[in-house]
Enzyme design. Structure first.
Site, PDB file in Angstrom:
ATOM      1  N   ASP A  94       1.069  -0.716   0.502  1.00 17.66           N
ATOM      2  CA  ASP A  94       0.265  -0.310  -0.040  1.00 17.66           C
ATOM      3  C   ASP A  94       0.818   1.128   0.007  1.00 17.66           C
ATOM      4  O   ASP A  94       0.954   2.021   1.092  1.00 17.66           O
ATOM      5  CB  ASP A  94      -0.755  -0.336   0.975  1.00 17.66           C
ATOM      6  CG  ASP A  94      -1.590   0.951   1.208  1.00 17.66           C
ATOM      7  OD1 ASP A  94      -2.009   1.914   0.165  1.00 17.66           O
ATOM      8  OD2 ASP A  94      -2.877   1.269   2.006  1.00 17.66           O
ATOM      9  N   LEU A 204     -11.588   5.701   9.292  1.00 22.68           N
ATOM     10  CA  LEU A 204     -12.022   6.961   9.639  1.00 22.68           C
ATOM     11  C   LEU A 204     -12.760   7.310  10.546  1.00 22.68           C
ATOM     12  O   LEU A 204     -13.475   7.043  11.158  1.00 22.68           O
ATOM     13  CB  LEU A 204     -13.117   7.851   8.345  1.00 22.68           C
ATOM     14  CG  LEU A 204     -13.462   9.160   8.634  1.00 22.68           C
ATOM     15  CD1 LEU A 204     -13.759   9.525   6.699  1.00 22.68           C
ATOM     16  CD2 LEU A 204     -14.379   9.517   9.442  1.00 22.68           C
ATOM     17  N   HIS A 233      -7.206   7.100   8.082  1.00 25.26           N
ATOM     18  CA  HIS A 233      -5.987   6.254   7.312  1.00 25.26           C
ATOM     19  C   HIS A 233      -5.965   5.603   6.032  1.00 25.26           C
ATOM     20  O   HIS A 233      -7.648   4.611   5.630  1.00 25.26           O
ATOM     21  CB  HIS A 233      -5.536   5.578   8.384  1.00 25.26           C
ATOM     22  CG  HIS A 233      -5.010   4.646   8.100  1.00 25.26           C
ATOM     23  ND1 HIS A 233      -5.074   3.135   8.411  1.00 25.26           N
ATOM     24  CD2 HIS A 233      -3.504   4.532   7.610  1.00 25.26           C
ATOM     25  CE1 HIS A 233      -3.701   1.880   8.537  1.00 25.26           C
ATOM     26  NE2 HIS A 233      -2.823   2.898   7.785  1.00 25.26           N
ATOM     27  N   GLY A 373      -3.860   3.848  17.544  1.00 22.28           N
ATOM     28  CA  GLY A 373      -3.471   3.255  18.085  1.00 22.28           C
ATOM     29  C   GLY A 373      -4.736   1.512  17.835  1.00 22.28           C
ATOM     30  O   GLY A 373      -4.154   0.472  17.258  1.00 22.28           O
ATOM     31  N   HIS A 398       3.977   3.676  13.618  1.00 16.55           N
ATOM     32  CA  HIS A 398       3.062   4.295  13.034  1.00 16.55           C
ATOM     33  C   HIS A 398       1.864   3.944  13.428  1.00 16.55           C
ATOM     34  O   HIS A 398       1.243   4.361  12.630  1.00 16.55           O
ATOM     35  CB  HIS A 398       3.479   3.624  11.280  1.00 16.55           C
ATOM     36  CG  HIS A 398       3.056   2.539  11.034  1.00 16.55           C
ATOM     37  ND1 HIS A 398       3.457   1.660  11.895  1.00 16.55           N
ATOM     38  CD2 HIS A 398       1.885   2.418  10.485  1.00 16.55           C
ATOM     39  CE1 HIS A 398       2.630   0.817  11.554  1.00 16.55           C
ATOM     40  NE2 HIS A 398       1.619   0.322  10.347  1.00 16.55           N
ATOM     41  N   ALA A 400       0.207   0.922  16.519  1.00 17.66           N
ATOM     42  CA  ALA A 400       0.682   0.142  17.955  1.00 17.66           C
ATOM     43  C   ALA A 400       0.998  -1.021  17.389  1.00 17.66           C
ATOM     44  O   ALA A 400       2.104  -1.562  17.895  1.00 17.66           O
ATOM     45  CB  ALA A 400      -0.775  -0.517  18.587  1.00 17.66           C
TER      46      ALA A 400
HETATM   47  P1  5GP Z   1      -0.909  -0.552   8.944  1.00 26.09           P
HETATM   48  O1  5GP Z   1      -0.362   0.647   8.154  1.00 26.09           O
HETATM   49  O2  5GP Z   1       0.334  -1.594   9.157  1.00 26.09           O
HETATM   50  O3  5GP Z   1      -2.326  -0.996   8.003  1.00 26.09           O
HETATM   51  O4  5GP Z   1      -1.653  -0.086  10.454  1.00 26.09           O
HETATM   52  C1  5GP Z   1      -1.559   1.189  11.461  1.00 26.09           C
HETATM   53  C2  5GP Z   1      -2.052   1.280  12.456  1.00 26.09           C
HETATM   54  O5  5GP Z   1      -3.373   1.826  12.403  1.00 26.09           O
HETATM   55  C3  5GP Z   1      -2.271  -0.071  13.699  1.00 26.09           C
HETATM   56  O6  5GP Z   1      -0.625  -0.644  13.678  1.00 26.09           O
HETATM   57  C4  5GP Z   1      -2.869   0.023  14.380  1.00 26.09           C
HETATM   58  O7  5GP Z   1      -2.058   0.587  15.365  1.00 26.09           O
HETATM   59  C5  5GP Z   1      -4.009   1.695  13.737  1.00 26.09           C
HETATM   60  N1  5GP Z   1      -5.166   1.060  13.763  1.00 26.09           N
HETATM   61  C6  5GP Z   1      -5.713   0.117  13.340  1.00 26.09           C
HETATM   62  N2  5GP Z   1      -7.134   0.236  13.355  1.00 26.09           N
HETATM   63  C7  5GP Z   1      -7.457   0.994  14.165  1.00 26.09           C
HETATM   64  C8  5GP Z   1      -8.902   2.028  14.372  1.00 26.09           C
HETATM   65  O8  5GP Z   1      -9.662   1.189  13.527  1.00 26.09           O
HETATM   66  N3  5GP Z   1      -8.302   3.007  14.493  1.00 26.09           N
HETATM   67  C9  5GP Z   1      -7.131   3.848  14.909  1.00 26.09           C
HETATM   68  N4  5GP Z   1      -6.936   5.233  15.911  1.00 26.09           N
HETATM   69  N5  5GP Z   1      -5.935   2.966  15.146  1.00 26.09           N
HETATM   70  C10 5GP Z   1      -6.148   1.843  14.490  1.00 26.09           C
HETATM   71 MN    MN Z   2      -2.260   0.801   4.268  1.00 25.24          MN
HETATM   72 MN    MN Z   3      -1.173   2.158   7.158  1.00 19.46          MN
END
Ligand code: 5GP
Ligand code: MN
Ligand code: MN
Length: 475
Positions: A94, A204, A233, A373, A398, A400
């Site tokens: 991604d 979101l 995100h 988180g 980036h 948790a």
């Molecule tokens: P990645 O970029 O590796 O896909 O994940 C990004 C980070 O977003 C994860 O490590 C996790 O801590 C965080 N995350 C995942 N889902 C949620 C969510 O629904 N809300 C929030 N605030 N953080 C999330």
């Molecule tokens: Mn992604």
């Molecule tokens: Mn990501």
């Protein structure tokens, strides 16, 4: 296993070079995170350390876990003049997945009465889920403009404001894109995906500022206690994924051609100074611009929804920062200033104070770092430090980070239970897919407070504010 690691401090661990490692491995974490970290992270850190032209160290952040090729939470910088490489696995599938936070002038109390409806309306307006499509339809040649223009393209088309660009990494448009190196297949798949969230852990979220740790920086960022903010995100959708898929065989062939031993399929790479390496870089920049445009269009959609509930309200962009990139940056290594290709996969760029690349309003305090988180726990806003620039090329965690595989999470949790449990905590969750929600159970992630603590204690960042979710949309 801790024996392999040399303890540098309570928050910094080293794997001295052995075998064909060219530099040491370095893991930033406390002892508990180290103990819980999966074995594969060490192996992958060492694999990356043995790639040609790597400088200083192969680094893992406190949220690191297994990934394709590089660990997620991996940082590595390569010197093109020393045979340095560029790797698909160092960026991730991604491309430019990232987060953007929008600041409202509203307080938690003011938003609460509308929360349920607001979450519902956002869910209906911002397309989410696997293969989700939006209103904007783009032919491959129109898409080329997006791939070159990024968020700037979106603003020119009326999605958002010129001022927004100041608050996006790369000012919303990364130079060096060449859409002719992106396949027709990638462009076709992206046809209707600009302005969509996607699936999985893309989210979101409506959040409120629960705590401020650093008044001066918070005020420079425009953050105040009880303020409502919206964070989302997502990344480059199908296009980024297809670019990565397309370049795996190209770089596998290149690695053989240039005699680079490959330890894992996704660790394929080519010298930066080779036609294949240059092509992947130019295509990858297209992926970055696609993600920046995507988040810009989503910003516009979110603003439209929020204005329906709160007419006249302006949502200001706090910052937009990616955590799956390869960027050209200048860093000092052993007293020499080098032009490096810095890979950050599941790691956030984190500039300290004084950097010219930062928006004027933040230059004195440093770069905002947005950390998710989970949908049921805190998220954080941090600020970069000069120490972090020295220790980790200006990088931070980036999120948790997962502690449980998706597969394990589906077996362990049920979507309806999660929704009900979170509702009792005052958090409204809407998900596109039940399976997706189960995969994303808050318990499937490491303790974000611990990860943030380790990142800050290691000197990479400083805490600015803690955010608590009020409503969350999951793709
Ligand atoms: P990645 O970029 O590796 O896909 O994940 C990004 C980070 O977003 C994860 O490590 C996790 O801590 C965080 N995350 C995942 N889902 C949620 C969510 O629904 N809300 C929030 N605030 N953080 C999330
Ligand atoms: Mn992604
Ligand atoms: Mn990501």
């Amino acid at each position: 296993e801790l024996k392999k690691l040399k303890k540098i401090s309570d928050y910094e661990w080293e794997i001295p070079p052995y075998g064909d490692m060219k530099v040491p491995g370095k893991i930033f974490a406390d002892e508990k995170l180290i103990e819980e970290m999966d074995e594969k992270v060490y192996e992958q850190v060492c694999n990356v350390a043995s790639l040609p032209g790597i400088v200083k160290a192969s680094i893992a952040m406190p949220d690191a876990h297994w990934g394709y090729g590089f660990p997620i939470g991996g940082v590595a910088a390569f010197d093109p003049d020393a045979g340095g490489i560029i790797s698909v696995g160092g960026v991730g599938y991604d491309i430019s997945c990232g987060v953007r936070t929008l600041l409202s002038p509203l307080t938690k109390k003011e938003v609460e009465p509308y929360l349920e409806k607001l979450v519902r309306e956002l869910f209906e307006t911002v397309p989410s889920g696997v293969g989700s499509e939006g209103e904007i339809k783009l032919s491959p040649s129109q898409l080329d403009e997006v791939l070159v223009g990024g968020a700037k393209w979106a603003v020119e088309k009326g999605y958002g404001e010129l001022e927004d660009l100041e608050y996006i990494e790369e000012k919303g448009c990364m130079p060096g894109a060449d859409p002719s190196y992106v396949s027709m297949e990638a462009k076709k798949r992206q046809h209707r995906q600009i302005g969509t969230l996607g699936s999985g852990n893309h989210y979101l979220e409506i959040q409120y500022v629960a705590e401020i740790y650093d008044e001066k920086t918070a005020s420079a960022f425009g953050l105040f206690k009880d303020q409502v903010v919206i964070t989302f995100h997502c990344g480059s959708r199908a296009l980024g994924h297809q670019i990565a898929t397309d370049y795996l065989p190209i770089l596998a062939k290149a690695a053989r051609k240039y005699g680079i031993p490959i330890k894992e399929k996704e660790l394929v790479c080519a010298p930066i100074n080779s036609p294949e390496g240059e092509q992947y870089f130019k295509a990858m920049v297209c992926g970055v611009n696609c993600a920046l445009a995507n988040r810009q269009v989503i910003t516009h959609l979110v603003r439209e929804v929020v204005r329906k509930f709160f007419p006249g309200i302006h949502l200001k962009v706090l910052y937009d920062v990616s955590h799956n990139t390869c960027k050209v940056e200048y860093h000092e290594v052993n007293g020499k200033r080098l032009k490096l290709y810095v890979h950050r996969k599941g790691a956030t760029r984190a500039w300290g104070p004084g950097r010219e690349e930062l928006p004027k309003a933040y230059r004195e305090v440093g770069q905002p770092i947005i950390i998710g988180g989970s949908m049921g726990t805190a998220s954080y806003i941090l600020v970069g430090t000069s120490e972090g620039e020295e220790k980790a090329f200006g990088s931070a965690c980036h999120g948790a980070g997962r502690t449980m595989s998706r597969h394990q999470a589906i077996k362990s949790f049920r979507a309806d239970d999660i929704i009900e449990k979170l509702r009792k905590k005052g958090i409204i969750v809407i998900g596109k897919s039940k399976k997706g929600l189960a995969e994303e159970a808050p318990e499937a992630y490491k303790d974000v407070n611990e990860v943030i603590n380790a990142t800050c204690k290691a000197g990479l960042t400083k805490k600015v504010a803690k955010l608590i979710p009020m409503g969350c949309i999951k793709g």
